[in-house]
Structures are given as C-alpha cells and as structure tokens.
Scaffold this motif. Structure first.
Motif, PDB file in Angstrom:
ATOM      1  N   SER A  23       0.832  -1.332  -0.047  1.00  0.00           N
ATOM      2  CA  SER A  23      -0.036   0.048   0.036  1.00  0.00           C
ATOM      3  C   SER A  23       0.828   1.349   0.043  1.00  0.00           C
ATOM      4  O   SER A  23       0.531   2.202  -0.781  1.00  0.00           O
ATOM      5  CB  SER A  23      -0.972   0.173   1.295  1.00  0.00           C
ATOM      6  OG  SER A  23      -1.606  -1.078   1.441  1.00  0.00           O
ATOM      7  N   ILE A  50      -6.590   3.997  -0.815  1.00  0.00           N
ATOM      8  CA  ILE A  50      -5.616   3.537   0.132  1.00  0.00           C
ATOM      9  C   ILE A  50      -5.266   4.131   1.257  1.00  0.00           C
ATOM     10  O   ILE A  50      -4.767   5.378   1.305  1.00  0.00           O
ATOM     11  CB  ILE A  50      -4.417   3.026  -0.756  1.00  0.00           C
ATOM     12  CG1 ILE A  50      -4.624   2.133  -2.000  1.00  0.00           C
ATOM     13  CG2 ILE A  50      -3.332   2.515   0.050  1.00  0.00           C
ATOM     14  CD1 ILE A  50      -3.593   2.179  -2.866  1.00  0.00           C
ATOM     15  N   THR A  86      -2.607   4.363   4.376  1.00  0.00           N
ATOM     16  CA  THR A  86      -1.102   3.813   4.916  1.00  0.00           C
ATOM     17  C   THR A  86      -1.247   4.024   6.475  1.00  0.00           C
ATOM     18  O   THR A  86      -1.693   5.134   6.875  1.00  0.00           O
ATOM     19  CB  THR A  86      -0.002   4.764   4.315  1.00  0.00           C
ATOM     20  OG1 THR A  86      -0.180   5.997   4.471  1.00  0.00           O
ATOM     21  CG2 THR A  86       0.040   4.522   2.498  1.00  0.00           C
ATOM     22  N   ASN A  88      -7.523  -1.942   1.544  1.00  0.00           N
ATOM     23  CA  ASN A  88      -6.648  -1.805   0.896  1.00  0.00           C
ATOM     24  C   ASN A  88      -6.127  -2.990  -0.040  1.00  0.00           C
ATOM     25  O   ASN A  88      -5.824  -2.890  -1.274  1.00  0.00           O
ATOM     26  CB  ASN A  88      -5.149  -1.683   1.970  1.00  0.00           C
ATOM     27  CG  ASN A  88      -5.123  -0.199   2.203  1.00  0.00           C
ATOM     28  OD1 ASN A  88      -5.910   0.593   2.037  1.00  0.00           O
ATOM     29  ND2 ASN A  88      -4.239  -0.302   3.278  1.00  0.00           N
ATOM     30  N   LEU A 136      -5.735  -2.905  -3.720  1.00  0.00           N
ATOM     31  CA  LEU A 136      -4.465  -3.481  -4.646  1.00  0.00           C
ATOM     32  C   LEU A 136      -4.874  -4.573  -5.689  1.00  0.00           C
ATOM     33  O   LEU A 136      -4.296  -4.767  -6.758  1.00  0.00           O
ATOM     34  CB  LEU A 136      -3.522  -3.891  -3.560  1.00  0.00           C
ATOM     35  CG  LEU A 136      -2.964  -2.964  -2.554  1.00  0.00           C
ATOM     36  CD1 LEU A 136      -2.111  -3.728  -1.589  1.00  0.00           C
ATOM     37  CD2 LEU A 136      -2.095  -2.089  -3.465  1.00  0.00           C
TER      38      LEU A 136
END
Length: 791
Positions: A99, A126, A128, A268, A272
């Motif tokens: 990520s 996303i 983090t 996430n 992805l």
C-alpha cells in the motif's frame, strides 16, 4: 449477458490468458468476476481504467504490486480477537508495505504528468498506517519468521540460545575429535528429542554416562546424551521454552496492534487487487497488440482487421467486419472450412471483450456496439440425452433465441436452417432472418443455401458476404468479402482433384442455367472486388508514402526557414559590424588628412591622395564565396596580364600601366608619376581608353586646398529619393561635412511613410562621429528634418 454465450464463444479462455499477469489473490477474484456489461457508462468506465493502465505501462512501467495472498480469513479471525500466526501477520505486512509503495508510485506519476482518468480515485482510497507497518516489518520477516528485533527480551533469549548451543558443540567436539572418538559409531553430533546426542557403540554404553535417547535398528548404536552436556542441554531447553513464550507474546501484541485497522487493511487489499487487475489488462493488451475500441450507442460495429484472440496473432487472418449502420443483417456464404464459423466467433468474442472493458484485437479506430445481449447458435449442439437430431437441436436453440431478443441484441447463426431438406431449410432460414429483423435485432448468419444469396440482395438492411476462395490453389484464404456472395466451387475442385472430365461436364449440364449464370456473376464480382481491394491497398500505401514525404518536406522547409532567418540575422549583425568598422577606419583616414593639412599648409600631395583613396577602397570587402565561383574563375583565366596592359588598381581606384612582372604574382604599375608594386589579384585589365581618360581627368584635377570654404553646404535634401540612393547620399554628405568641419548639419528626409526617416536615424546611430541628433524646430520642418551634431 447470458452465461451460454460466454461458454459458446470461449470467453473464459480469454480470461485464462490474462491470469498469468496477475500477482494478487484479490486481482484473481476481480478476473473471476469479470463479465461483459450492457451498460454504456459502465463499459466506458472499464475501458478508461484499462487505458490508464496502458498509459502507465507505456510511459512508466508496471505498477509495483508484489505477490499478495488472500488475507480475508486473517481479518475475520481478528474480529473475534484471535492471535494471528507469524505467517498470517507476514501476509498482512506485505499488504501494508505494498500500500505504501503504490502510494509513492502514484505520487511520482503525478509529478510526471502521466495522463490518468480513473485510477486516482482508487489510489485515494488506500490508507497507509506507517507506525503499524514499520512495527510489522521490523518484527516479522517476509517468510513469516519472527525477527530478533521483535522485542528486546526475545533478542536476549536468542543470544542466550546461540551461546548455549556453541558451548554444547564445543563440549561435544571433545568426544568426536579426541581420544574418545574410537568409542563412537560415527564422529558426528546429532539430535534426539530436541537434545544434542552422539552415536556410541553399544558395548561402550557406560563409557560416557548420561542418558540414552534412541538406538539404531540393529541395536549396535546408542544415541547418548553425555553426562557432561546434560546441564547445557537443560539450559538450552529452558531457553527455547522462554523463546516460544516470548514469540507468543509478540504475536499477541502485533495482533492487538493491527486489530483496529481491519477495515482499512481489507479495503487496501481490495484496491490493490483492482490495480493488479488493471495492470494485467494493460499487459494483456500490450502482449496481444490490442487497441482501445470506440463505443457506439447506436450499435454501429466497424471492426478494422479484427482477428480471433485465441488464435496465433501472427498467423490468424484479420478481417474487416461492419454491421449496424447501412445494414443490420449479413448473410455469409462460402465453402466448408473456409472460415465462416471463426468469423462469427471473432465478431462475438471481440464484442464480449470490449463490453467487458478489455482492449480488442483489432486496428485502432475500430468501433463496437453496446448490445443488451448476444446470442449464438454455432456448431452441432445435438443433445444425445434428449435424443434430438441436429436439426431439432438447432431449432430448439433458435426458438429460445427468438423468445429473448430485442432491438439491442446481436444474433450469430451458423448454418441457419441446416439439417433438413434444402428447399424447406432455405425457406425456413429466410423466415427466421425476417423474424429477427422484425424485432430490430442485429444478425450475422452463415449458410450454404444459394437462395439466401438472393435474399441478401432483395431484403432492405441486409447485405451479402462471403469467404474468399482461391480458384488457382483451390484453398480458402479465410478473408471476408463484404457485399459479395460466395460461389459454389464444387465442380472446379472435383476437376482439379482428378475427377473425369466427362463426369464434370455432365454435372455442369445437369446444373440449371440460372445457377451457372449466378456462379459466373459471383466469380466476376469476386475478381472485380479483389482487383479493387488490391488497388485500394496500393493507393493507401501511396497516400501514406506521400503523406510521409509531405511531412518530411514540411519539416525540412520549416527547418530551412528557421536556418535562413538565423543566417540573415547573423549576416545583418556582421554587416552592421563591418560598416561600423569601416566608418571608424574612414574617420582615421580623414583625421590623417587633417593632420597632413595642418603640417603641410594648404595642399596635399597627389601620392598622399592616392594612398588615402586606396585606404578607403581597401575597406570594401569582397564576398569570399565569389572566389570559388567557377564561372568567374573561368572568365578571369581569359584575361592574362602582359607588359603594357592598362589596368585598374582596385584598392586605390586608379588606372595605370603594367611596366614589368615582379615575382610570381606581383607587377610594377605606373600610376601617373608614381610607380608601385601591386599583386595581380588587386589588378583588373581595362582598355587603353580608360587609361587615357583617367590621365586627362588627372591633368584637370585641381590642387586640393585645405582651407574651409563658405560654399560648403550644411543641408541635404532626400525628398523624392529611393531608399538605397538616399543612404548613399547620406554617407557621402557626412564625409563631406566631416572634412569641412560642418556642424551642425541638416538632413531633410520628409515625413511620408517614415522609411527615409528611420533609415537616416539608424545610420546616424551607427556613425561614431555623430555626437547627437534631433528633429528640427516646427517652423524649420519639424519631424520632416533632422539636425545632426558632429564630434
């Protein structure tokens, strides 16, 4: 989109070709769920995502996504407060690291202005978690091993274990390498029951003491833990228990640490996977030389050189397929194994790919429709369980299709009406096509029935097509010919294969005259179409070559114009510099004349005037390119110098006579009462009359007096003069004014267009002897005259 069409046209096999490009479990789920859409906006969105991926792949490279496992089960276990294993935590750690890497990758993309339309909204989702990610990276290695740095206590325990193992090995080596080695079955150190032991011969069991942990199958070897190392093994075992307890504690801490971020981590993973899937679509398109299709809301299909995606792209024959604009139905005829069925499948499968958001295996600017559904009756779908005949199976499928289609449906029928009496089959086929047309659906059908060739001509919105057949080689070319029905080639093939000519002739006699005429007409149409196609290809190539040449010439012309302007600017700068230098030299010569005037009184000697004029003429610079002009060189070679020739000394502007040759290129020249040695490059042969005329003018030349005369004019009127003539007169007038110490002087240039005024001022600005200038007073001409002050 109905499931049957996906199976019939092998859409799953296309998806299988994309699977090697995927690296994440979530991406593979995206592929598994991929199906064509009938919503225009959704298809447009899916294609925009593929375009983003293609742009990134072309300009930057693949999106940096590593192999990622499915972590859905790990996230479910976190919901019930379970402690995850090191392997499970490692999987989550890889998702968090990926990520962060993807975020950084797209930050760089934004700085490089890569055209992206849709992907950024996924990247924005996303999340983090730097602190959690860092802790996981430090604590859990990528293969699921708990790192020493997971906790300070664990690090200390593992150091203790390492030291204890070293001590055990050192003690054991005393047995394997010393005098006690003779009592061993083999000089090695091994383990039994997680404790270090040595293999001892059974008859020396009591020599080392300690505990027997195992024995060989023969009983000849005992695996003994010597008495001397038992304490070390106990200490090692205790440390290993502590290590396991600390590892469990670390796993509990990490599980508790990431538990609050279950939803973010799960999201996430999904994002992805989406990016991985987009990446795979782009790579698949690149590998298959696929292009972005144009969408038509009116379902106008125009495929340019489309090929079947499951065939070898270097061997598959590409075809143009057009339907939906001028006609909604195509009837394709042609020989068996000629490519009719693969053409149907190509059209259908390309449509499915495009409506699924994939690039299509066709040339650029190809157009696809957005059909609500696609139906097909292709191949022998005979049902053995139901004991249905081939005809019955086709009819059952056709009836099902007729009950489902609407004006936004695409129908593909292979050998429509086949499997029964030809007369009835042809009539049934035409009726089925009419029924499909009544519902407004788009249809492409293949057939062998000659009656359908006439149907293609007579029905509005319907056209014929055929698969090309090479009559010379008796082989199909697999090329689709739009607008031309196929002809029967059975008799030609039979004759070429060796069937007796009498049999072939009898067959032709039995064939109706109308059928023969139709075949001849079709053959002629095919030949004309091929000729037109070949000419079109050649014309297209010629146009492309002409366009390329035009672009090259246009580019070179632009380059020439730029270079020309640059050279002109450079030449103007050099000319201005030369003029300024010449004027400075002229000023020096005039100054020298004034000095001579003051030193010698009222006159200047003839030879001094000649020298001064020679110095002025020397300021003229010849164009060096003229020296290389072959025409001029040839002209000069016609005029060889000889003693007694009348010549012009160009640097002095004086006429004289050659007296004698001095050296290879110098001549002695008589100039009035003076004799000078001049290089022949400075000489120009003239007629004797020129020399006589110059001597006559020299005899009349008055003695130059240096006293200033009142008749010297201080005004120059340029009105009515051309620009070039005016500039020459200004130059002469300024020399006259300088020699006669006239200052100020007046130059009348008038108003007019302003060209003379502008040229006059540019000249005055470049003359170093002009200290200043200004317009005359209003009553003396205003801006139509300029007052010049000399230094």
């Amino acid at each position: 989109m109905n499931e049957k069409i996906l199976t019939t046209l092998a859409f799953e096999q296309v998806k299988d070709q994309m699977r090697p490009y995927l690296v994440t479990a979530a991406g593979k789920k995206e592929l598994q769920a991929l199906t064509p859409s009938s919503d225009f906006d959704e298809v447009n969105q899916l294609l925009a995502e593929t375009t983003d991926g293609a742009n990134i792949l072309r300009l930057i490279g693949t999106i940096p996504i590593p192999q990622l496992d499915d972590i859905s089960m790990q996230l479910k276990r976190l919901k019930i407060d379970a402690t995850l294993s090191a392997t499970e935590l490692a999987s989550i750690g890889r998702v968090l690291r990926a990520s962060g890497s993807v975020k950084l990758f797209f930050d760089k993309i934004r700085q490089q202005d890569v055209p992206i339309q849709t992907i950024t909204k996924y990247v924005a989702e996303i999340v983090t978690i730097p602190t959690v990610t860092k802790r996981l990276v430090i604590s859990i290695e990528n293969d699921g091993h708990i790192a020493d740095e997971a906790s300070s206590k664990l690090h200390g325990i593992r150091q203790k274990i390492s030291q204890t193992e070293t001590q055990i090995r050192q003690k054991m080596e005393e047995y394997t390498r010393g005098k006690n080695a003779k009592y061993l079955s083999d000089a090695i150190i091994t383990m039994r029951n997680d404790r270090y032991v040595i293999p001892v011969q059974a008859n020396y069991r009591s020599h080392f003491g300690g505990v027997v942990h195992d024995q060989s199958q023969t009983g000849q070897t005992l695996f003994i833990e010597p008495q001397a190392v038992m304490e070390f093994n106990n200490r090692l075992r205790q440390a290993q228990i502590e290590e396991r307890q600390e590892e469990i504690h670390v796993l509990e801490e990490l599980s508790i640490l990431i538990a609050p971020y279950q939803e973010e981590i799960g999201r996430n993973e999904v994002v992805l996977g989406k990016l991985d899937f987009i990446n795979a679509k782009a790579q698949f398109a690149h590998a298959n030389r696929a292009t972005l299709p144009i969408l038509s809301a009116e379902n106008h299909v125009d495929l340019r050189q489309a090929r079947h995606p499951l065939l070898d792209m270097d061997r598959a024959v590409a075809n143009d397929i057009v339907i939906g604009d001028e006609y909604q139905a195509i009837v394709i005829t042609g020989p068996n194994t000629g490519g009719k069925t693969i053409t149907l499948k190509t059209l259908g499968l390309v449509q499915l790919m495009g409506q699924a958001g994939l690039y299509i295996p066709a040339n650029e600017e190809s157009t696809i429709g957005i059909f609500s559904d696609i139906f097909a009756d292709i191949g022998d779908e005979q049902s053995l369980e139901q004991s249905l005949s081939t005809f019955s199976a086709h009819m059952d499928n056709t009836i099902s299709i007729l009950n489902q289609i609407d004006e936004r449906s695409l129908v593909l029928l292979d050998e429509v009406g086949a499997g029964t009496d030809p007369k009835e089959g042809a009539a049934l086929a035409m009726a089925i096509l009419d029924a499909i047309g009544t519902k407004g659906s788009f249809v492409v059908a293949t057939t062998h029935y000659p009656e359908l060739k006439v149907y293609g001509y007579n029905r509005a919105g319907t056209t014929n097509a055929s698969m090309e057949f090479d009559g010379t080689t008796l082989q199909p070319t697999y090329r689709l010919l739009m607008g031309v029905p196929g002809r029967s080639n059975a008799l030609e093939i039979a004759s070429r294969l060796g069937l007796d000519d009498q049999i072939v002739a009898q067959a032709k006699a039995l064939t109706s005259e109308d059928s023969q005429d139709l075949n001849d007409m079709i053959g002629d149409l095919v030949a004309q179409r091929k000729l037109a196609h070949d000419q079109t290809v050649k014309l297209d190539q010629d146009v492309a070559n002409a366009q390329t040449l035009h672009d090259e010439l246009a580019a070179k012309l632009e380059q020439y114009e730029q270079q020309k302007e640059k050279l002109m600017q450079q030449a103007r700068q050099e000319a201005n510099h030369t003029v300024a230098t010449a004027r400075q030299e002229a000023d020096k010569i005039v100054q020298q004349l004034r000095i001579m005037q003051r030193q010698q009184g009222a006159q200047v000697k003839e030879n001094q005037l000649i020298d001064a004029k020679g110095s002025l003429n020397a300021l003229h610079v010849e164009d060096p390119r003229l020296n290389k002009n072959k025409v001029l060189q040839r002209e000069k070679r016609k005029h060889d110098f000889a003693i007694g020739d009348a010549v012009l000394v160009k640097s002095y502007g004086q006429y004289g006579e050659l007296i004698q040759k001095r050296g290879q290129s110098d001549w002695e020249v008589q100039l009035g009462i003076l004799k000078m040695q001049v290089n022949e490059h400075d000489l120009e042969k003239v007629g004797k009359d020129k020399l006589a005329q110059d001597e006559k003018q020299a005899s009349r030349r008055p003695i130059v007096r240096t006293t200033q005369t009142r008749q010297a004019t201080a005004r120059l009127d340029l009105r009515g003069h051309r620009y070039e003539q005016a500039m020459q007169e200004i130059d002469q007038f300024m020399d006259h004014a300088i020699l006669n110490n006239l200052s100020p002087v007046t130059i009348i240039h008038g108003k007019g267009t302003g060209a003379l005024r502008k040229g006059t001022h540019e000249y005055l600005q470049s003359n170093p002897r002009v200290s200043s200038f200004e317009y005359a007073a209003p009553n003396a001409g205003g801006d139509g005259a300029t007052i010049v002050y000399l230094s």
